[in-house]
Scaffold this motif. Sequence first.
Motif, PDB file in Angstrom:
ATOM      1  N   ASN A 110       1.590 -44.251  24.967  1.00  0.00           N
ATOM      2  CA  ASN A 110       2.561 -44.528  26.029  1.00  0.00           C
ATOM      3  C   ASN A 110       3.944 -44.005  25.671  1.00  0.00           C
ATOM      4  N   HIS A 111       4.309 -44.093  24.411  1.00  0.00           N
ATOM      5  CA  HIS A 111       5.614 -43.566  24.004  1.00  0.00           C
ATOM      6  C   HIS A 111       5.637 -42.041  24.077  1.00  0.00           C
ATOM      7  N   ALA A 112       4.540 -41.402  23.725  1.00  0.00           N
ATOM      8  CA  ALA A 112       4.478 -39.944  23.862  1.00  0.00           C
ATOM      9  C   ALA A 112       4.668 -39.553  25.328  1.00  0.00           C
ATOM     10  N   VAL A 113       3.979 -40.229  26.212  1.00  0.00           N
ATOM     11  CA  VAL A 113       4.092 -39.935  27.647  1.00  0.00           C
ATOM     12  C   VAL A 113       5.512 -40.221  28.132  1.00  0.00           C
ATOM     13  N   ARG A 114       6.102 -41.319  27.673  1.00  0.00           N
ATOM     14  CA  ARG A 114       7.478 -41.670  28.061  1.00  0.00           C
ATOM     15  C   ARG A 114       8.454 -40.553  27.707  1.00  0.00           C
ATOM     16  N   LEU A 115       8.201 -39.883  26.577  1.00  0.00           N
ATOM     17  CA  LEU A 115       9.075 -38.790  26.142  1.00  0.00           C
ATOM     18  C   LEU A 115       8.733 -37.455  26.799  1.00  0.00           C
ATOM     19  N   GLY A 116       7.683 -37.439  27.622  1.00  0.00           N
ATOM     20  CA  GLY A 116       7.250 -36.190  28.251  1.00  0.00           C
ATOM     21  C   GLY A 116       6.367 -35.359  27.347  1.00  0.00           C
ATOM     22  N   TRP A 117       5.819 -35.983  26.311  1.00  0.00           N
ATOM     23  CA  TRP A 117       4.953 -35.314  25.351  1.00  0.00           C
ATOM     24  C   TRP A 117       3.500 -35.664  25.630  1.00  0.00           C
ATOM     25  N   GLN A 118       2.606 -35.036  24.904  1.00  0.00           N
ATOM     26  CA  GLN A 118       1.172 -35.272  25.059  1.00  0.00           C
ATOM     27  C   GLN A 118       0.730 -36.448  24.191  1.00  0.00           C
ATOM     28  N   PRO A 119      -0.178 -37.293  24.695  1.00  0.00           N
ATOM     29  CA  PRO A 119      -0.710 -38.360  23.842  1.00  0.00           C
ATOM     30  C   PRO A 119      -1.596 -37.778  22.746  1.00  0.00           C
ATOM     31  N   ALA A 120      -1.609 -38.421  21.594  1.00  0.00           N
ATOM     32  CA  ALA A 120      -2.346 -37.903  20.437  1.00  0.00           C
ATOM     33  C   ALA A 120      -3.706 -38.557  20.236  1.00  0.00           C
ATOM     34  N   TYR A 121      -3.915 -39.732  20.808  1.00  0.00           N
ATOM     35  CA  TYR A 121      -5.100 -40.501  20.449  1.00  0.00           C
ATOM     36  C   TYR A 121      -6.043 -40.732  21.621  1.00  0.00           C
ATOM     37  N   ARG A 122      -7.321 -40.643  21.316  1.00  0.00           N
ATOM     38  CA  ARG A 122      -8.353 -41.020  22.276  1.00  0.00           C
ATOM     39  C   ARG A 122      -8.337 -42.538  22.361  1.00  0.00           C
ATOM     40  N   VAL A 123      -8.457 -43.042  23.561  1.00  0.00           N
ATOM     41  CA  VAL A 123      -8.444 -44.490  23.753  1.00  0.00           C
ATOM     42  C   VAL A 123      -9.834 -44.975  24.135  1.00  0.00           C
ATOM     43  N   ASP A 124     -10.015 -46.272  24.130  1.00  0.00           N
ATOM     44  CA  ASP A 124     -11.314 -46.859  24.440  1.00  0.00           C
ATOM     45  C   ASP A 124     -11.774 -46.476  25.839  1.00  0.00           C
ATOM     46  N   PRO A 125     -13.103 -46.370  26.041  1.00  0.00           N
ATOM     47  CA  PRO A 125     -13.624 -46.097  27.383  1.00  0.00           C
ATOM     48  C   PRO A 125     -13.120 -47.159  28.361  1.00  0.00           C
ATOM     49  N   GLY A 126     -12.866 -46.742  29.574  1.00  0.00           N
ATOM     50  CA  GLY A 126     -12.364 -47.659  30.585  1.00  0.00           C
ATOM     51  C   GLY A 126     -10.856 -47.643  30.707  1.00  0.00           C
ATOM     52  N   THR A 127     -10.172 -47.035  29.744  1.00  0.00           N
ATOM     53  CA  THR A 127      -8.726 -46.918  29.839  1.00  0.00           C
ATOM     54  C   THR A 127      -8.413 -45.712  30.710  1.00  0.00           C
ATOM     55  N   VAL A 128      -7.553 -45.889  31.675  1.00  0.00           N
ATOM     56  CA  VAL A 128      -7.260 -44.826  32.628  1.00  0.00           C
ATOM     57  C   VAL A 128      -5.761 -44.548  32.679  1.00  0.00           C
ATOM     58  N   TRP A 129      -5.419 -43.363  33.151  1.00  0.00           N
ATOM     59  CA  TRP A 129      -4.023 -42.975  33.336  1.00  0.00           C
ATOM     60  C   TRP A 129      -3.593 -43.359  34.737  1.00  0.00           C
ATOM     61  N   ARG A 130      -2.430 -43.960  34.846  1.00  0.00           N
ATOM     62  CA  ARG A 130      -1.838 -44.237  36.152  1.00  0.00           C
ATOM     63  C   ARG A 130      -0.336 -44.022  36.034  1.00  0.00           C
ATOM     64  N   SER A 131       0.219 -43.178  36.846  1.00  0.00           N
ATOM     65  CA  SER A 131       1.654 -42.931  36.879  1.00  0.00           C
ATOM     66  C   SER A 131       2.251 -42.661  35.501  1.00  0.00           C
ATOM     67  N   GLY A 132       1.533 -41.863  34.720  1.00  0.00           N
ATOM     68  CA  GLY A 132       2.035 -41.483  33.414  1.00  0.00           C
ATOM     69  C   GLY A 132       1.937 -42.566  32.363  1.00  0.00           C
ATOM     70  N   GLN A 133       1.305 -43.683  32.677  1.00  0.00           N
ATOM     71  CA  GLN A 133       1.141 -44.771  31.720  1.00  0.00           C
ATOM     72  C   GLN A 133      -0.342 -45.042  31.528  1.00  0.00           C
ATOM     73  N   LEU A 134      -0.688 -45.548  30.366  1.00  0.00           N
ATOM     74  CA  LEU A 134      -2.067 -45.970  30.123  1.00  0.00           C
ATOM     75  C   LEU A 134      -2.224 -47.401  30.601  1.00  0.00           C
ATOM     76  N   ASN A 135      -3.276 -47.656  31.329  1.00  0.00           N
ATOM     77  CA  ASN A 135      -3.580 -49.002  31.785  1.00  0.00           C
ATOM     78  C   ASN A 135      -5.034 -49.313  31.516  1.00  0.00           C
TER      79      ASN A 135
END
Length: 136
Positions: A110-135
């Motif tokens: 989320n901090h990478a996205v907040r800075l306009g950067w790419q996220p570095a880590y794969r997250v658990d299945p079921g986690t989705v992107w919404r409006s530039g944030q992980l939910n």
Amino acid sequence: MIGPRYWATGITVSCDGRDGWGAQVDFYDDGHGDDDPGRGRISTEGTLRTRYFVGGGDQVDSLTLAIDTVKADAEKMGIAWSDAATVYFTGDGGLPDWPAPEGWRELVNNHAVRLGWQPAYRVDPGTVWRSGQLNA
């Protein structure tokens, strides 16, 4: 220094296991295996980091402050960010001396996205992107 600038691939964060966060930037010149001591061409690198863990009542606020302070100081020093800049967690969350809090992948991404950067880590299945944030 080789080249006209220093550059970095992102910011690495660490947690003290309580509520404190640290952040650091490792930066490099444009030299890569092409030192020429006879011509005075020597590659250099450095690290800029918070001196202490930034504490507070809320991990996200402490982490935000640590990241934003190191990023701003790096930019004041003229350090450029690579096109693939991201936020990393020390040891990718696997070092016993640097405990990773629950949900650390999402938090760091989320901090990478907040800075306009790419996220570095794969997250658990079921986690989705919404409006530039992980939910979840």
